[in-house]
Design a protein around this motif. Structure first.
Motif, short mmCIF file in Angstrom:
data_model
loop_
_atom_site.label_atom_id
_atom_site.label_comp_id
_atom_site.label_asym_id
_atom_site.label_seq_id
_atom_site.Cartn_x
_atom_site.Cartn_y
_atom_site.Cartn_z
N ARG A 47 0.93 -1.23 -0.01
CA ARG A 47 0.02 0.02 0.02
C ARG A 47 0.89 1.22 -0.16
NH1 ARG A 47 -2.32 -3.79 2.77
NH2 ARG A 47 -4.50 -4.17 2.93
N ARG A 83 -8.63 -3.70 10.09
CA ARG A 83 -7.31 -3.55 9.88
C ARG A 83 -6.48 -2.50 10.28
NH1 ARG A 83 -3.31 -1.71 6.04
NH2 ARG A 83 -1.44 -3.01 6.09
N ARG A 85 -11.20 11.02 -1.52
CA ARG A 85 -11.02 9.56 -0.98
C ARG A 85 -11.97 8.67 -1.99
NH1 ARG A 85 -11.13 8.77 5.31
NH2 ARG A 85 -10.25 6.69 4.70
N SER A 132 -10.02 7.63 -4.69
CA SER A 132 -8.57 7.18 -4.61
C SER A 132 -8.66 5.51 -4.33
CB SER A 132 -7.69 7.79 -3.63
OG SER A 132 -6.70 7.52 -3.43
N TYR A 133 -9.33 5.17 -3.40
CA TYR A 133 -9.22 3.84 -2.90
C TYR A 133 -9.54 2.60 -3.87
CZ TYR A 133 -8.70 6.09 1.66
OH TYR A 133 -8.16 6.49 2.58
N GLN A 177 -6.52 0.11 -5.63
CA GLN A 177 -6.63 -1.45 -5.58
C GLN A 177 -6.34 -2.21 -6.87
OE1 GLN A 177 -6.42 -1.73 -2.65
NE2 GLN A 177 -7.93 -0.52 -1.72
FE1 HDD Z 1 -6.33 7.05 3.03
C1 HDD Z 1 -5.27 3.62 2.85
C2 HDD Z 1 -7.40 6.36 6.34
C3 HDD Z 1 -7.12 10.18 3.60
C4 HDD Z 1 -5.72 7.54 -0.20
N1 HDD Z 1 -6.12 5.31 4.42
C5 HDD Z 1 -5.82 4.11 4.04
C6 HDD Z 1 -6.03 3.11 5.05
C7 HDD Z 1 -6.47 3.90 6.20
C8 HDD Z 1 -6.63 5.17 5.55
C9 HDD Z 1 -6.90 3.25 7.47
C10 HDD Z 1 -5.47 1.92 5.05
C11 HDD Z 1 -6.70 0.73 4.86
C12 HDD Z 1 -6.24 -0.65 4.78
O1 HDD Z 1 -5.81 -1.03 6.08
O2 HDD Z 1 -5.98 -1.45 3.93
N2 HDD Z 1 -7.21 8.10 4.72
C13 HDD Z 1 -7.23 7.63 5.77
C14 HDD Z 1 -7.98 8.53 6.66
C15 HDD Z 1 -8.07 9.70 5.95
C16 HDD Z 1 -7.38 9.49 4.50
C17 HDD Z 1 -8.53 8.36 7.89
C18 HDD Z 1 -8.54 10.92 6.04
C19 HDD Z 1 -9.46 11.31 6.88
N3 HDD Z 1 -6.53 8.56 1.76
C20 HDD Z 1 -6.74 9.66 2.29
C21 HDD Z 1 -6.88 10.57 1.09
C22 HDD Z 1 -6.27 9.78 -0.05
C23 HDD Z 1 -6.31 8.56 0.72
C24 HDD Z 1 -7.29 12.28 1.02
C25 HDD Z 1 -6.23 10.24 -1.32
C26 HDD Z 1 -6.83 11.19 -1.92
N4 HDD Z 1 -5.58 5.73 1.66
C27 HDD Z 1 -5.40 6.26 0.27
C28 HDD Z 1 -4.99 5.20 -0.48
C29 HDD Z 1 -4.83 3.79 0.31
C30 HDD Z 1 -5.22 4.50 1.76
C31 HDD Z 1 -3.83 5.68 -1.31
C32 HDD Z 1 -3.47 3.13 0.27
C33 HDD Z 1 -3.80 1.77 0.15
C34 HDD Z 1 -5.05 1.65 0.06
O3 HDD Z 1 -5.87 2.99 0.10
O4 HDD Z 1 -6.04 0.72 -0.15
O5 HDD Z 1 -6.01 4.91 -1.61
#
Ligand code: HDD
Length: 702
Positions: free
Chosen positions: A84, A124, A370, A373-374, A378
């Motif tokens: 990730r 997780r 978000r 993005s998620y 993936q």
């Molecule tokens: Fe995020 C993973 C929590 C803002 C883009 N994020 C990820 C995970 C958590 C959070 C717990 C891990 C999930 C797992 O266990 O697989 N993220 C947050 C929180 C945010 C936040 C609480 C703000 C309130 N995230 C955020 C923004 C973006 C992302 C603004 C993009 C615009 N986050 C991601 C990602 C990830 C991720 C790149 C990396 C791996 C995944 O998603 O599955 O998409």
């Protein structure tokens, strides 16, 4: 030969001069166990020899023909997937969510419809900045991602252990992550924010300062995920069956209470047990001590939100619990470890866009980003748009649509109906699924948020400009001990910043949060406190919120805590057993520690330790007790690990349960007796307390 599989083949050397023994069938020789299942290739072909590749003669080169070898190595070469981009290191567990207070008046979501309703979950926990192989205890925000497998589809509440975020708009997320991760040219530091680029970025982004204060507090060095709060952070929407809606923030409250380590402990734990949190979670579940969290909601009206001095769509702001109480509506219990780390934990794919009827988004610009993005990430992590078919990601309710094909399609849809509308039923064929206007998800017809929704602007609402009010609220809501930890954490991190102007700028920001904080940090850096930074909006003073502090909740219970008991040659078995019973009867876990694990003669037989002293520093325990015989003192006092065990427990402000011989040792080492050094009788009651008044005696606090 083929039938008997001799372990060794006799190979004859040139001209028959020498004879060598060449293993051809591995350590098990020709053992055959009919009860064991057969080892096969991926095509189901039974494998006769898993020890030796196929060669042109025993000393000859390996043959290309060896499809068994090629398939095995091929698969191994492709075992890893991209980690990730953030939250790469994590561990997870299965569990169940049970509704304890139904809220049908607020939401039509089935999981909250009736008391006792159970929904399976997969959760997780993660660190954010470090890679998958980094340690569990850096100073870092923790991810708290929950997948509810509801009867109406999967709902993912993807939160953190802190109720606010660094940035207000998703467009800044890549910058934030680039700044905090290892520096682009150097490739370090790993899993640490204490470096130039992070502090350069946040010192230029005043909207980060509230979250940065949380980050420098003890929240980011949790004792384990079992003792963390979780937050959905964004304001979401609840919609009931009549279509009426209120706004909501989600909170997870650990049943075991909140607990953190000290920074020095976190650093030592990283060396002693890099998997400290992962192990803690796994072992707790494995031994039936299931961790649990209450789910709470802060529910409020849009009209109330519009009267507040902060914008509820701004993810850098929280709503103090004193303003809107947290109402508990359910309990989540984690009761099963994954069977396979990769298949479940690593391949789990969370997405804030996974939502169910009765819950909806708001236009929070961080949340909106978000939602894209998620799903997108993936595809690059799991390699195919069909990642939702992996068992850990698949909904447990029926899933039917006309999405088809793609790499790694695991399903075999039947019939011709792969489009909609169709009238194939008229030809006697199945039509496939149909949309459901009555029960399907409908997006809430947005009312007042945002009130300028007809305009397309690259802008932020006026209240988003207030970056300091809640940062000040956070600092002033901490106990003096926590304020000292916070200031010291800033000193540590900023001391690692090489760029003088960044340190200076950060001091202007901290001075704007609170002059006392600015002074302490400036003092710790041996710098002058510069005038406070300019503010885009004036500070609104808010009444302190004790709920924001970890320590203002009093002594934690012993339940779920780990206590180390040191013993040595000649120790009293009775006293050790009595101590173990006293701890475990209250729900704590006692771990026996000695210099050797295999068995030590005590006064009444031999006793085995569960941990070896060198590998079990006191940083791994919540409190320590020591039961030793005076005759063992000579031997113990020359062992540095024994000294470090007590000195660290003392410096980490832990309760030390000491027998008379231990007291002698402590006295010799200048560890002064205080309220936290208890007799063995007092110890079980006092054990989980920390004795913070010691701290000023053992380390320089800012
Ligand atoms: Fe995020 C993973 C929590 C803002 C883009 N994020 C990820 C995970 C958590 C959070 C717990 C891990 C999930 C797992 O266990 O697989 N993220 C947050 C929180 C945010 C936040 C609480 C703000 C309130 N995230 C955020 C923004 C973006 C992302 C603004 C993009 C615009 N986050 C991601 C990602 C990830 C991720 C790149 C990396 C791996 C995944 O998603 O599955 O998409």
């Amino acid at each position: 030969m083929a039938d008997t599989h001799p372990s060794y083949e006799t190979a004859t050397g040139d001209a028959g001069e020498t004879h060598q023994q060449v293993p051809v069938n591995g350590p098990h020789g020709n053992q055959r166990d009919a009860a064991r299942s057969h080892l096969t290739t991926n095509q189901g072909l039974r494998i006769s020899d898993n020890q030796n590749s196929l060669k042109a003669g025993a000393r000859g080169p390996t043959l290309l023909e060896d499809f068994v070898l090629r398939e095995k190595i091929f698969h191994f070469d492709h075992e890893r997937i991209p980690e990730r981009i953030v939250h790469a290191r994590g561990s997870a567990a299965h569990g169940v969510f049970e509704c304890t207070h139904a809220i049908p008046e607020l939401t039509s979501a089935g999981l909250f419809a009736a008391i006792g309703k159970q929904t399976p979950v997969f959760v997780r926990f993660s660190t954010v900045a470090g890679g998958a192989g980094s340690v569990d205890t850096p100073r870092d925000v923790r991810g708290f991602a929950v997948k509810f497998y509801t009867e109406e589809g999967n709902w993912d509440l993807v939160g953190n252990n802190i109720p606010v975020f660094f940035i207000q708009d998703a467009i800044k997320f890549p910058d934030l992550v680039h700044a905090v991760k290892m520096e682009a040219d150097k490739g370090y530091p790993q899993a640490a924010s204490a470096h130039d680029t992070f502090w350069d970025f946040v010192s230029l982004m005043p909207e980060s300062i509230h979250m940065v204060l949380w980050q420098m507090s003890d929240r980011t060095i949790p004792r384990s995920p079992r003792f963390m709060e979780g937050f959905g952070i964004h304001t979401f929407r609840l919609v009931n069956a009549e279509g009426a809606s209120k706004l909501v923030k989600f909170h997870w409250k650990p049943v075991l209470g909140l607990q953190s380590t000290t920074w020095d402990e976190a650093v030592k734990i990283a060396g002693a047990d890099p998997d400290y949190h992962r192990r803690d979670l796994y072992e707790a579940i494995d031994t039936g001590a299931f961790p649990a969290w209450d789910l709470g909601v802060q529910v409020f009206e849009e009209s109330w939100a519009q009267e507040q001095p902060f914008d509820v769509l701004d993810a850098t702001k929280l709503i103090p619990e004193e303003l809107v109480p947290v109402r508990i509506i359910g309990r989540m219990t984690l009761n099963r470890n994954p069977d396979n780390f990769f298949a479940e934990t690593e391949q789990s794919a969370f997405c804030p866009a996974n939502i169910v009827p009765g819950i909806d988004f708001t236009p929070d610009p961080l949340l909106q980003g978000r939602l894209f993005s998620y799903l997108d990430t993936q595809k690059s992590r799991l390699g195919t748009a069909n990642f939702h078919q992996l068992p850990i990601n698949a909904p447990k309710c029926p899933m039917r649509n006309f999405q088809r094909d793609g790499m790694m399609q695991m399903e075999i849809p039947k019939g011709r109906a792969n489009y909609e509308p169709n009238s194939l039923n008229e030809a006697g064929e199945p039509t496939g699924p149909r949309e459901c206007p009555a029960t399907g998800f409908t997006t809430f017809a947005r009312g007042m948020l945002p009130n300028n929704s007809d305009q397309h602007l690259r802008a932020r609402p006026a209240l988003f400009a207030d970056h300091y009010s809640q940062a000040r609220l956070f600092y002033r809501s901490q106990t003096p001990v926590e304020q000292a930890h916070l200031a010291s954490a800033f000193v540590f991190e900023l001391s690692k910043v090489g760029l003088e102007h960044v340190r200076h700028r950060m001091l202007t920001v901290l001075g704007a949060v609170d002059e006392d904080l600015g002074r302490r940090v400036a003092g710790g850096l041996a710098m002058e406190l510069p005038p406070p930074a300019d503010m885009a909006a004036p500070v609104v003073e808010m009444a302190p919120s004790p709920a924001l502090s970890i320590l203002s909740h009093g002594q934690p219970p012993i339940e779920g805590r780990k206590i180390g008991i040191l013993f040595a040659e000649g120790s009293s078995l009775k006293a050790i057993e009595a101590m173990k019973t006293a701890i475990e009867s209250k729900g704590g876990k006692a771990v026996l520690i000695a210099q050797k694990v295999g068995g030590i003669p005590v006064d009444d037989g031999m006793l085995k330790a569960e941990g070896q002293l060198m590998g079990s520093p006191s940083a791994l325990f919540d409190a320590v007790a020591s039961i030793i015989h005076p005759d063992a003192l000579d031997h113990l006092r020359s062992d540095h690990a024994v000294h470090a065990w007590f000195a660290d427990a003392y410096a980490h402000c832990k309760t030390i349960g000491a027998c008379p011989a231990t007291l002698r040792l402590l006295e010799e080492w200048g560890i002064a007796r205080d309220d936290g050094i208890a007799s063995l009788e007092e110890f079980p009651d006092l054990a989980p307390a920390r004795h913070w008044d010691r701290e000023g005696k053992v380390r320089l606090l800012a």
